[in-house]
Design an enzyme around this catalytic site. Structure first.
Site, PDB file in Angstrom:
ATOM      1  N   CYS A 122      39.827  36.642  32.914  1.00 23.42           N
ATOM      2  CA  CYS A 122      38.854  37.665  33.259  1.00 23.42           C
ATOM      3  C   CYS A 122      38.397  38.475  32.050  1.00 23.42           C
ATOM      4  CB  CYS A 122      39.394  38.579  34.337  1.00 23.42           C
ATOM      5  SG  CYS A 122      40.992  39.276  33.963  1.00 23.42           S
ATOM      6  N   HIS A 148      43.153  43.144  36.023  1.00 21.52           N
ATOM      7  CA  HIS A 148      41.838  42.513  36.038  1.00 21.52           C
ATOM      8  C   HIS A 148      40.908  43.294  35.119  1.00 21.52           C
ATOM      9  CE1 HIS A 148      38.845  39.866  37.584  1.00 21.52           C
ATOM     10  NE2 HIS A 148      38.105  40.831  38.131  1.00 21.52           N
ATOM     11  N   ASP A 157      31.163  41.859  38.593  1.00 26.52           N
ATOM     12  CA  ASP A 157      32.372  41.137  38.198  1.00 26.52           C
ATOM     13  C   ASP A 157      32.003  39.709  37.849  1.00 26.52           C
ATOM     14  OD1 ASP A 157      34.810  40.127  37.717  1.00 26.52           O
ATOM     15  OD2 ASP A 157      35.731  40.772  39.595  1.00 26.52           O
TER      16      ASP A 157
END
Lengths: 310, 650
Positions: free
Chosen positions: B398, B442, B458
């Site tokens: 991520c 994250h 995202d």
């Protein structure tokens, strides 16, 4: 205590010199309807004690010499085939009772025999009856066994296991006589001759009545506290491999009752318990560690001193 | 000293110092083990204890070792080390019962030191077992003849009797705000998010099973793709690492169009940083903290103890639709010398569309269509990391996606920033709460769109939507290197794990987290009013006194219930008289035996004493009680004198 009983004691003390305590233990054991184990070296008067008691109490007496080839049938008896005769037309088996069918048995050197023969005797002691070829035959009453045993460290012996030792109400040791008693023994007449001339001081029915009265000797709750305190101490102490069993507690009580009866009292006092404790407890307690080196008498004395009287 | 008692003490010390082996220098453990084995051998062989000068030498050597290896004589580690070494050394001069007593107290104290390092349930259970061993040894010291089993029973009874006292003290002992004494910083160990991010930092964190925090939702539970827990917001990029830069406290953020309020409670594990975690965007918080311009919640002090706070967030919001010029400039800052290809791509997007939102969509579609792979083990990147990632390797976690996305946005002149935090969590059925672990860490992006304010984007969701919808294990194809907890274990193991975590959560909330606030709340619920700590302390003392009193009453009930026996009392009085004359009765001595023994020494007492003893035996152990005889015995026993006056003759 009845006159007859004191006569018995007196007569026994005349023959077995210097051992009044052992005589009392044996009598107490008899009165408590237990069996006696005498453990000592050969020749210190074990057999004589049994002989004297049997004669003075007027009991039928049988002696079984235990040897390594003794069989259960030698103790209990066998059935033998009878030929046809005038009485019975067909032949039949007739039972020939063994030496166990007597009121007083002297099982001499019990630890010389094999465990099989030992257990035949011990079962008879426990049940007061024997079962032979499927038929149960009661043993006479009173029934009293005095077993003698050599110290277990002698060669060629089968020491009794703990469970079988437990069948004996008391275990006593004769010990050497003191100098005076021994002098009397050496200078006196042959013991066997005296025994042969002994007169019974009592009938067996009288003995049975006494056994019944012994069972009625009073035990107070306070005394039961004391007995329980002793049992508890043996169980909690780190000195013994295991504590005294409830059966040992019962044995202790009935022996103390008999001792109290011999003293002419009708209630058990702590001194009675203390008096019989060496006989009752010494073969049931096993010390561990450094204590196992001590004499069993020392063990019991320590036990007595460790428990306060309520 | 009894050999087995020494073994008991050895075992006690071994049990209480064993957990310290994990965090003290190796030489300390080795010396302790050496000393204990030496002592064990001495006890076993029966050899004499070492000479005093030798012990002094060893002690000096130990202290020298401490000074050399810690360079101080103060502090937690040093204190524990000293205690351990001294306990082991004290064993060497175990001569009297007093020495053993000192050791037993020392063991109890060392038990407490173990809680400096861990306060978990297994630790508590282990130390409870150690306490049992110590108590058993203590009972052994007091009653040397007792066998092991009754000894264990006595120790267990003692422990059980202490439980009510423990509960009273636990509930009522006045709690001080904050730690009782200042523990040094090294008392708290932690791991967690950092205020900077470079390739690999989050994927490293993802390998940890450690719990970050636990959440209980009061009524409504948000969707999984709404569970974005905001941590540090990163503004500045140097070509490799994202950092937070300077945080602005002075300006309060502006939220409009708020909707979908959600209430929840967070129990945060210590992480040694100042930020608290909340869902976007936070509205209310139960503890004092500051909301920064970029919506982070910061506390004054670092979180170095577990804390609980209730919070409310609004899931629908418009955040800072009017952003200051300076912030916009910050959100566009870029190191122009790196990653030329990415910059060129962004410039193409910008040329194709004037609309910021359209550029965001173009970027997401690009990530979605160009065969990017979501993985925990991306290849290493060089100087132009984003270029390599975008056009060559196309594998990343991520942080790679968030970093590349924000870089592209800034290059296309769209204000953007990186947000780190946690996403999702694992629901615990048994405790009805969510566990958020470090593996849920994250990173995502936020872009500022005119009129809409800061909008969460995202990019990971464009490549691996499962990460957002279902969690890490669903998103990764090869999960072999995942932490155990994030893999897919069998159901029973999952249940066991959830049960255990629920239990640990209760323990954290009610045992470790029982602070003054909880104490007041709990006691108020019990019906105590207008609480002050003085009142609580008074109640505590009353409670402890009451508990001890009840125990005493229970134990002495035999004495209270039993009627004193008048006959026995009279006899004991008689015995005391004789004792004063120098003939004490032993506790095990029966009345008649005693009388006979006394009579042998004092013939003048014989007749009376023997008669009295016989009467006493008959009355105490005989069956029927005769009031008249009792009275007579008591009268005569009371009158009895160890020194009777001689009757004058004639």
């Amino acid at each position: 205590m009845s006159q007859n009983l004191s006569n018995v004691i007196k007569q026994a003390e005349q023959i077995i010199l210097g051992k009044p305590l052992q005589i009392r233990f044996a009598l107490a054991c008899l009165l408590a309807r237990g069996h006696l184990l005498i453990e000592d070296l050969p020749g210190v008067g074990k057999t004589t004690l049994a002989h004297v008691l049997a004669h003075t109490l007027g009991l039928q007496f049988q002696r079984i010499q235990f040897t390594s080839d003794l069989l259960p049938a030698d103790i209990l008896g066998v059935s033998v085939y009878q030929r046809p005769s005038a009485d019975s037309i067909s032949g039949e088996f007739k039972f020939h009772p063994g030496p166990i069918f007597a009121q007083m048995i002297l099982a001499d050197e019990i630890n010389r025999a094999t465990p099989k023969a030992q257990s035949a005797l011990l079962e008879a002691m426990e049940e007061q009856q024997v079962t032979i070829e499927g038929k149960t035959r009661p043993l006479p009453s009173p029934f009293f066994v005095i077993a003698t045993q050599n110290p277990a460290h002698q060669i060629g012996t089968f020491p009794l296991p703990e469970s079988q030792l437990d069948r004996f109400l008391m275990r006593i040791q004769m010990g050497y006589p003191d100098a005076r008693a021994e002098r009397g023994l050496l200078s006196g007449v042959d013991r066997r001759e005296i025994i042969a001339q002994l007169h019974p001081q009592m009938e067996s029915s009288e003995l049975l009545a006494m056994q019944k009265r012994v069972r009625e000797v009073f035990v107070s709750p306070v005394l039961l506290d004391y007995v329980q305190a002793i049992l508890r101490h043996t169980r909690e102490s780190a000195r013994y491999t295991h504590g005294l069993s409830p059966r040992a507690g019962l044995a202790l009580l009935s022996a103390a009752r008999a001792w109290s009866f011999l003293d002419g009292r009708n209630a058990v006092i702590p001194e009675d318990v203390q008096a019989v404790l060496p006989g009752v407890a010494s073969h049931r307690l096993q010390a561990i560690g450094e204590y196992s080196k001590h004499n069993s008498d020392v063990l019991v004395r320590d036990l007595i001193e460790a428990v306060a009287i309520p | 000293m009894n050999k087995f008692l020494t073994y008991g003490l050895l075992l006690s010390i071994l049990m209480v110092i064993a957990p310290h082996a994990d965090h003290l220098p190796l030489w300390v453990s080795s010396i302790c083990v050496g000393l204990l084995s030496w002592r064990g051998y001495l006890a076993y062989s029966g050899n004499p204890l070492p000479k005093r000068w030798l012990l002094t030498l060893v002690t000096i050597a130990c202290i020298a070792g401490i000074v050399i290896s810690f360079r101080t004589l103060f502090g937690r580690e040093v204190g524990v080390t000293l205690l351990m070494l001294l306990a082991a050394l004290k064993l060497m001069e175990l001569r009297q019962a007093r020495d053993a007593m000192v050791l037993i107290y020392l063991c109890c104290f060392i038990i407490i030191t173990n809680f400096f390092y861990s306060q978990s349930i297994p630790t508590a259970l282990y130390l409870f077992a150690s306490l049992m061993v110590i108590l058993t040894t203590w009972v052994h010291l007091q009653a040397q003849n007792m066998a092991l089993k009754p000894r264990l029973r006595v120790a267990a009874v003692l422990l059980l009797q202490a439980v009510p006292l423990m509960l009273i003290l636990f509930v009522l002992f006045p709690r001080v705000q904050g730690p009782l004494w200042g523990l040094p910083q090294d008392a708290y160990s932690s791991s967690g998010l950092d205020d900077k991010m470079s390739p690999g930092s989050l994927s490293r964190l993802s390998l940890s099973d450690a719990v970050a925090f636990r959440v209980t939702y009061n009524d409504k539970v948000p969707r999984r793709d709404q569970m974005y827990w905001r941590g540090p917001v990163l503004w500045e990029y140097d070509g490799r690492t994202w950092t937070a830069g300077r945080t602005l406290y002075s300006v309060t953020p502006e939220f409009t169009g708020l909707d979908q309020a959600i209430d929840y409670t967070v129990t945060l594990e210590p992480h040694n940083k100042t930020w608290l975690f909340a869902l976007d965007v936070p509205d209310k918080l139960s503890i004092p903290a500051t909301l920064t311009q970029d919506f982070q919640i910061l506390r004054k002090e670092p979180v170095n103890a577990r804390i609980r706070y209730a919070a409310r967030s609004n899931l629908v919001y418009r955040a800072n639709p009017r952003e200051s010029e300076r912030q916009i400039r910050r959100a566009l800052q870029l190191p122009r010398q790196f990653n030329p290809r990415a910059q060129q791509l962004a410039a193409e997007w910008r040329a194709a569309s004037g609309d910021d939102a359209a550029i965001v969509n173009t970027a997401l579609q690009y990530f979605n269509r160009q065969n990017f792979i979501y993985t925990l083990e991306p290849p290493l990147l060089g100087l132009n990391g984003i270029d390599e990632f975008m056009f060559t390797t196309r594998q990343g976690f991520c942080e790679h996606y968030a970093s590349a996305f924000v870089f592209l946005m800034r290059a296309a002149n769209v204000p953007a920033r990186v947000v780190t935090g946690y996403l999702g969590g694992e629901f615990n059925d048994f405790g009805n709460y969510y566990i958020v672990r470090q593996s849920d860490a994250h990173a995502w992006a936020e872009v500022w769109l005119a009129g809409r304010g800061w909008v969460r984007v995202d990019p990971t969701g464009a490549i691996a939507p499962e990460r957002v919808q279902r969690g890490l294990s669903a998103a990764l194809s090869d999960n072999a290197i995942l932490p155990f907890m994030a893999r897919n274990p069998p159901q029973w193991m999952l249940n066991l794990r959830m049960n255990w975590d629920a239990l640990a959560n209760q323990w954290n909330q009610w045992v470790l987290g029982y602070d003054s606030e909880r104490q007041f709340a709990f006691l108020t619920r019990l019906g105590m009013e207008s609480l002050t700590w003085q009142k609580i302390a008074l109640n505590m003392m009353l409670g402890v006194g009451l508990a001890i009193g009840l125990f005493a009453l229970f134990m002495l009930r035999h004495l209270i219930a039993r009627q004193p026996d008048k006959v026995q009392a009279a006899w004991l009085k008689l015995c005391r008289k004789l004792e004063k004359s120098g003939l004490p009765r032993a506790p095990h001595e029966g009345a008649q035996n005693y009388a006979a023994r006394v009579a042998a020494v004092r013939p003048e007492l014989e007749g009376n004493l023997l008669d009295l003893a016989a009467r006493y035996s008959a009355l105490r152990y005989g069956g029927k009680t005769n009031e008249q005889q009792e009275q007579e015995f008591i009268r005569r026993a009371t009158k009895f004198s160890a020194f009777p006056r001689k009757r004058e003759s004639g």
